[in-house]
Write an enzyme that holds these catalytic residues in place. Structure first.
Site, PDB file in Angstrom:
ATOM      1  N   GLN A 160       0.844  -1.187   0.000  1.00 47.53           N
ATOM      2  CA  GLN A 160       0.000   0.000   0.000  1.00 47.53           C
ATOM      3  C   GLN A 160       0.882   1.240   0.000  1.00 47.53           C
ATOM      4  O   GLN A 160       0.401   2.362  -0.160  1.00 47.53           O
ATOM      5  CB  GLN A 160      -0.900   0.020   1.244  1.00 47.53           C
ATOM      6  CG  GLN A 160      -1.814  -1.188   1.363  1.00 47.53           C
ATOM      7  CD  GLN A 160      -2.500  -1.229   2.719  1.00 47.53           C
ATOM      8  OE1 GLN A 160      -3.577  -0.658   2.899  1.00 47.53           O
ATOM      9  NE2 GLN A 160      -1.875  -1.881   3.684  1.00 47.53           N
TER      10      GLN A 160
ATOM     11  N   HIS B 193      -1.330   1.305  -4.507  1.00 47.88           N
ATOM     12  CA  HIS B 193      -1.768   2.695  -4.344  1.00 47.88           C
ATOM     13  C   HIS B 193      -0.843   3.665  -5.054  1.00 47.88           C
ATOM     14  O   HIS B 193      -0.840   4.862  -4.745  1.00 47.88           O
ATOM     15  CB  HIS B 193      -1.860   3.042  -2.845  1.00 47.88           C
ATOM     16  CG  HIS B 193      -3.002   2.342  -2.184  1.00 47.88           C
ATOM     17  ND1 HIS B 193      -3.087   2.186  -0.822  1.00 47.88           N
ATOM     18  CD2 HIS B 193      -4.105   1.743  -2.699  1.00 47.88           C
ATOM     19  CE1 HIS B 193      -4.203   1.527  -0.532  1.00 47.88           C
ATOM     20  NE2 HIS B 193      -4.830   1.243  -1.654  1.00 47.88           N
TER      21      HIS B 193
ATOM     22  N   CYS C 141      -0.008  11.581 -16.140  1.00 46.01           N
ATOM     23  CA  CYS C 141      -0.484  12.723 -16.942  1.00 46.01           C
ATOM     24  C   CYS C 141      -2.001  12.642 -17.114  1.00 46.01           C
ATOM     25  O   CYS C 141      -2.529  11.638 -17.595  1.00 46.01           O
ATOM     26  CB  CYS C 141       0.182  12.720 -18.322  1.00 46.01           C
ATOM     27  SG  CYS C 141      -0.414  14.078 -19.368  1.00 46.01           S
TER      28      CYS C 141
ATOM     29  N   GLY D  49       2.600  -4.474   8.994  1.00 50.14           N
ATOM     30  CA  GLY D  49       2.617  -3.033   9.229  1.00 50.14           C
ATOM     31  C   GLY D  49       1.463  -2.261   8.640  1.00 50.14           C
ATOM     32  O   GLY D  49       1.659  -1.182   8.068  1.00 50.14           O
TER      33      GLY D  49
ATOM     34  N   SER E 171      -2.760  -0.973   9.404  1.00 51.60           N
ATOM     35  CA  SER E 171      -3.801  -0.848  10.439  1.00 51.60           C
ATOM     36  C   SER E 171      -5.090  -1.557  10.040  1.00 51.60           C
ATOM     37  O   SER E 171      -6.009  -1.670  10.828  1.00 51.60           O
ATOM     38  CB  SER E 171      -4.108   0.644  10.670  1.00 51.60           C
ATOM     39  OG  SER E 171      -4.563   1.214   9.438  1.00 51.60           O
TER      40      SER E 171
ATOM     41  N   ALA F 209       8.498  -4.276  12.903  1.00 53.44           N
ATOM     42  CA  ALA F 209       8.734  -5.055  11.681  1.00 53.44           C
ATOM     43  C   ALA F 209      10.221  -5.373  11.510  1.00 53.44           C
ATOM     44  O   ALA F 209      10.582  -6.476  11.064  1.00 53.44           O
ATOM     45  CB  ALA F 209       8.227  -4.274  10.471  1.00 53.44           C
TER      46      ALA F 209
HETATM   47  C1  BV8 Z   1     -11.735   2.066  -3.523  1.00 49.49           C
HETATM   48  C2  BV8 Z   1      -2.144   6.516  -1.155  1.00 49.49           C
HETATM   49  C3  BV8 Z   1     -13.344   1.262  -5.081  1.00 49.49           C
HETATM   50  C4  BV8 Z   1      -2.163   7.962  -0.883  1.00 49.49           C
HETATM   51  C5  BV8 Z   1      -3.921   5.636   0.222  1.00 49.49           C
HETATM   52  C6  BV8 Z   1     -16.706   2.972   4.100  1.00 49.49           C
HETATM   53  C7  BV8 Z   1     -16.429   1.673   4.514  1.00 49.49           C
HETATM   54  C8  BV8 Z   1     -15.453   0.909   3.872  1.00 49.49           C
HETATM   55  C9  BV8 Z   1     -14.739   1.439   2.792  1.00 49.49           C
HETATM   56  C10 BV8 Z   1     -14.995   2.715   2.410  1.00 49.49           C
HETATM   57  C11 BV8 Z   1     -15.970   3.489   3.055  1.00 49.49           C
HETATM   58  N1  BV8 Z   1     -16.008   4.697   2.434  1.00 49.49           N
HETATM   59  C12 BV8 Z   1     -15.096   4.721   1.445  1.00 49.49           C
HETATM   60  C13 BV8 Z   1     -14.475   3.516   1.409  1.00 49.49           C
HETATM   61  C14 BV8 Z   1     -13.421   3.094   0.475  1.00 49.49           C
HETATM   62  C15 BV8 Z   1     -12.090   3.693   0.888  1.00 49.49           C
HETATM   63  C16 BV8 Z   1     -11.744   3.327   2.327  1.00 49.49           C
HETATM   64  O1  BV8 Z   1     -11.362   2.206   2.616  1.00 49.49           O
HETATM   65  N2  BV8 Z   1     -11.897   4.308   3.234  1.00 49.49           N
HETATM   66  C17 BV8 Z   1     -11.572   4.056   4.627  1.00 49.49           C
HETATM   67  C18 BV8 Z   1     -10.947   5.321   5.208  1.00 49.49           C
HETATM   68  C19 BV8 Z   1     -12.863   3.680   5.340  1.00 49.49           C
HETATM   69  N3  BV8 Z   1     -11.105   3.119   0.006  1.00 49.49           N
HETATM   70  C20 BV8 Z   1     -10.860   3.686  -1.190  1.00 49.49           C
HETATM   71  O2  BV8 Z   1     -11.347   4.742  -1.553  1.00 49.49           O
HETATM   72  C21 BV8 Z   1      -9.950   2.889  -2.114  1.00 49.49           C
HETATM   73  N4  BV8 Z   1     -10.592   2.746  -3.391  1.00 49.49           N
HETATM   74  O3  BV8 Z   1     -12.326   1.558  -2.596  1.00 49.49           O
HETATM   75  O4  BV8 Z   1     -12.156   2.015  -4.837  1.00 49.49           O
HETATM   76  C22 BV8 Z   1     -12.967  -0.046  -5.664  1.00 49.49           C
HETATM   77  C23 BV8 Z   1     -12.217  -0.949  -4.915  1.00 49.49           C
HETATM   78  C24 BV8 Z   1     -11.888  -2.178  -5.472  1.00 49.49           C
HETATM   79  C25 BV8 Z   1     -12.296  -2.491  -6.765  1.00 49.49           C
HETATM   80  C26 BV8 Z   1     -13.049  -1.564  -7.498  1.00 49.49           C
HETATM   81  C27 BV8 Z   1     -13.378  -0.342  -6.946  1.00 49.49           C
HETATM   82  C28 BV8 Z   1      -8.638   3.595  -2.344  1.00 49.49           C
HETATM   83  C29 BV8 Z   1      -7.910   3.743  -1.040  1.00 49.49           C
HETATM   84  C30 BV8 Z   1      -6.488   4.224  -1.328  1.00 49.49           C
HETATM   85  C31 BV8 Z   1      -6.234   5.527  -0.594  1.00 49.49           C
HETATM   86  N5  BV8 Z   1      -4.808   5.854  -0.728  1.00 49.49           N
HETATM   87  N6  BV8 Z   1      -2.617   5.855   0.031  1.00 49.49           N
HETATM   88  C32 BV8 Z   1      -0.989   8.352  -0.026  1.00 49.49           C
HETATM   89  O5  BV8 Z   1      -0.193   7.476   0.380  1.00 49.49           O
HETATM   90  O6  BV8 Z   1      -0.897   9.545   0.240  1.00 49.49           O
HETATM   91  S1  BV8 Z   1      -4.434   5.036   1.712  1.00 49.49           S
HETATM   92  C33 BV8 Z   1      -3.156   4.981   2.841  1.00 49.49           C
HETATM   93  O7  BV8 Z   1      -3.707   4.589   4.109  1.00 49.49           O
HETATM   94  C34 BV8 Z   1      -2.160   3.869   2.585  1.00 49.49           C
HETATM   95  O8  BV8 Z   1      -1.878   3.687   1.235  1.00 49.49           O
HETATM   96  C35 BV8 Z   1      -2.777   2.647   3.178  1.00 49.49           C
HETATM   97  O9  BV8 Z   1      -3.513   1.937   2.212  1.00 49.49           O
HETATM   98  C36 BV8 Z   1      -3.811   3.198   4.097  1.00 49.49           C
HETATM   99  C37 BV8 Z   1      -3.686   2.567   5.449  1.00 49.49           C
HETATM  100  O10 BV8 Z   1      -2.478   2.971   5.958  1.00 49.49           O
HETATM  101  P1  BV8 Z   1      -1.474   1.896   6.587  1.00 49.49           P
HETATM  102  O11 BV8 Z   1      -0.484   1.544   5.538  1.00 49.49           O
HETATM  103  O12 BV8 Z   1      -2.199   0.771   7.232  1.00 49.49           O
HETATM  104  O13 BV8 Z   1      -0.815   2.817   7.672  1.00 49.49           O
HETATM  105  P2  BV8 Z   1      -1.444   3.220   9.060  1.00 49.49           P
HETATM  106  O14 BV8 Z   1      -0.715   4.405   9.579  1.00 49.49           O
HETATM  107  O15 BV8 Z   1      -2.945   3.276   8.963  1.00 49.49           O
HETATM  108  O16 BV8 Z   1      -1.091   1.954   9.970  1.00 49.49           O
HETATM  109  C38 BV8 Z   1       0.277   1.667  10.218  1.00 49.49           C
HETATM  110  C39 BV8 Z   1       0.286   0.383  11.003  1.00 49.49           C
HETATM  111  O17 BV8 Z   1       1.646   0.025  11.213  1.00 49.49           O
HETATM  112  C40 BV8 Z   1      -0.353   0.524  12.373  1.00 49.49           C
HETATM  113  O18 BV8 Z   1      -1.174  -0.601  12.606  1.00 49.49           O
HETATM  114  C41 BV8 Z   1       0.837   0.536  13.332  1.00 49.49           C
HETATM  115  O19 BV8 Z   1       0.538  -0.128  14.542  1.00 49.49           O
HETATM  116  C42 BV8 Z   1       1.849  -0.274  12.567  1.00 49.49           C
HETATM  117  N7  BV8 Z   1       3.242   0.070  12.861  1.00 49.49           N
HETATM  118  C43 BV8 Z   1       3.756   1.287  13.213  1.00 49.49           C
HETATM  119  N8  BV8 Z   1       5.099   1.169  13.392  1.00 49.49           N
HETATM  120  C44 BV8 Z   1       5.419  -0.134  13.137  1.00 49.49           C
HETATM  121  C45 BV8 Z   1       4.246  -0.829  12.796  1.00 49.49           C
HETATM  122  N9  BV8 Z   1       4.238  -2.139  12.498  1.00 49.49           N
HETATM  123  C46 BV8 Z   1       5.430  -2.786  12.529  1.00 49.49           C
HETATM  124  N10 BV8 Z   1       6.586  -2.183  12.840  1.00 49.49           N
HETATM  125  C47 BV8 Z   1       6.625  -0.875  13.156  1.00 49.49           C
HETATM  126  N11 BV8 Z   1       7.806  -0.283  13.467  1.00 49.49           N
END
Ligand code: BV8
Length: 230
Positions: free
Chosen positions: A87, A105, A113, A171, A173, A215
């Site tokens: 991701q 992503h 473009c 890694g 959430s 990790a």
């Molecule tokens: C889509 C790029 C349709 C940008 C990103 C309501 C309910 C359910 C779903 C939805 C809803 N309303 C809308 C949706 C869909 C939506 C969604 O899921 N929304 C969420 C907020 C509810 N999704 C979309 O819009 C996606 N598209 O659904 O299209 C479709 C789908 C399939 C087929 C056809 C059509 C598009 C989503 C993409 C968004 N872009 N990133 C950028 O990077 O700027 S999202 C971004 O956050 C990341 O890419 C990643 O995907 C996402 C989650 O982040 P994580 O990587 O998990 O990071 P986070 O900080 O959250 O967690 C870190 C974890 O690591 C923690 O658990 C922590 O404990 C742990 N950690 C920390 N340190 C360590 C560690 N682990 C190990 N070692 C360490 N040292």
């Protein structure tokens, strides 16, 4: 044994790349709606470009950590039996030795473009609205999948999940779909599932096994386990 690995921001945390949802996370600095949606870009392209230009520039100052390097070793041993989908939009997997990485992503170091659809490797800023190398139009946007946009190569990912023997999530959430749903889909198709995360995630209950810790420690240990069984 076919292994699918999904990674999230947590695998890059020990490299100094901020995660999205931890205390000092990126989203804290910016409201998601302000930067990671097509509407936000249309409303304020400069704000969005500044957000991604800063993250792209920050890549020069970070290095892959032992978790990235371990996955590179795993690919060297498993070859085509490993499918790595991330991701993350950083390039730390590649710099850590992985040669086949699916950035579902998108990637910071790529420009998309809006005029001709070309995706071009891009290391510098886009906030100065440079022309597309392909068509010359100044319509370059970050080649990043925003909320509401469809992730890249979903058909490939689904096919790999269907035939995985082992699905490992590292890694993440488990907050964002469709990636957060991969574990349940893989399990429904017979895969064993393992979560390696600092703490329990929103998806922990969907995994057969979950290990908590950094990790940089958990991933090399797990890779050693897998290699010992080959
Ligand atoms: C889509 C790029 C349709 C940008 C990103 C309501 C309910 C359910 C779903 C939805 C809803 N309303 C809308 C949706 C869909 C939506 C969604 O899921 N929304 C969420 C907020 C509810 N999704 C979309 O819009 C996606 N598209 O659904 O299209 C479709 C789908 C399939 C087929 C056809 C059509 C598009 C989503 C993409 C968004 N872009 N990133 C950028 O990077 O700027 S999202 C971004 O956050 C990341 O890419 C990643 O995907 C996402 C989650 O982040 P994580 O990587 O998990 O990071 P986070 O900080 O959250 O967690 C870190 C974890 O690591 C923690 O658990 C922590 O404990 C742990 N950690 C920390 N340190 C360590 C560690 N682990 C190990 N070692 C360490 N040292």
């Amino acid at each position: 044994m076919r292994v699918v690995v999904l990674t999230g921001a947590g695998i890059s945390a020990e490299s100094g790349v901020p995660t999205f949802r931890d205390a000092d996370g990126l989203w804290e600095g910016h409201r998601v709606e302000d930067v990671a949606t097509p509407e936000a870009y249309d409303a304020a392209p400069m704000v969005v470009h500044q957000f991604y230009d800063a993250r792209r520039a920050a890549l020069d100052g970070v290095e892959p950590n032992p978790a990235h390097v371990a996955l590179g070793r795993l690919e060297a041993a498993l070859g085509d039996d490993l499918f790595l989908v991330t991701q993350n939009i950083d390039d730390l997997h590649e710099r850590g030795g992985s040669t086949r990485v699916l950035h579902m992503h998108g990637e910071l170091r790529s420009a998309l473009c809006r005029a001709c659809g070309a995706r071009t490797e891009w290391a510098g800023p886009m906030g100065d609205f440079p022309p597309c190398p392909g068509c010359g139009v100044t319509e370059l946007r970050p080649d990043v999948v925003w909320f509401g946009e469809i992730p890249y190569e979903m058909d490939t990912i689904v096919a790999e999940l269907q035939r995985a023997d082992l699905f490992v999530s590292i890694g993440t959430s488990g907050a964002v779909y469709p990636a957060a749903g991969f574990v349940q889909y893989a399990a429904r198709h017979g895969a064993r599932t393992l979560e390696l995360n600092l703490v329990e995630s929103e998806g922990t209950s969907f995994f057969h096994e979950s290990r908590n810790g950094p990790a940089g420690t958990l991933v090399p240990a797990w890779v050693d386990e897998v290699l010992a069984q080959l």
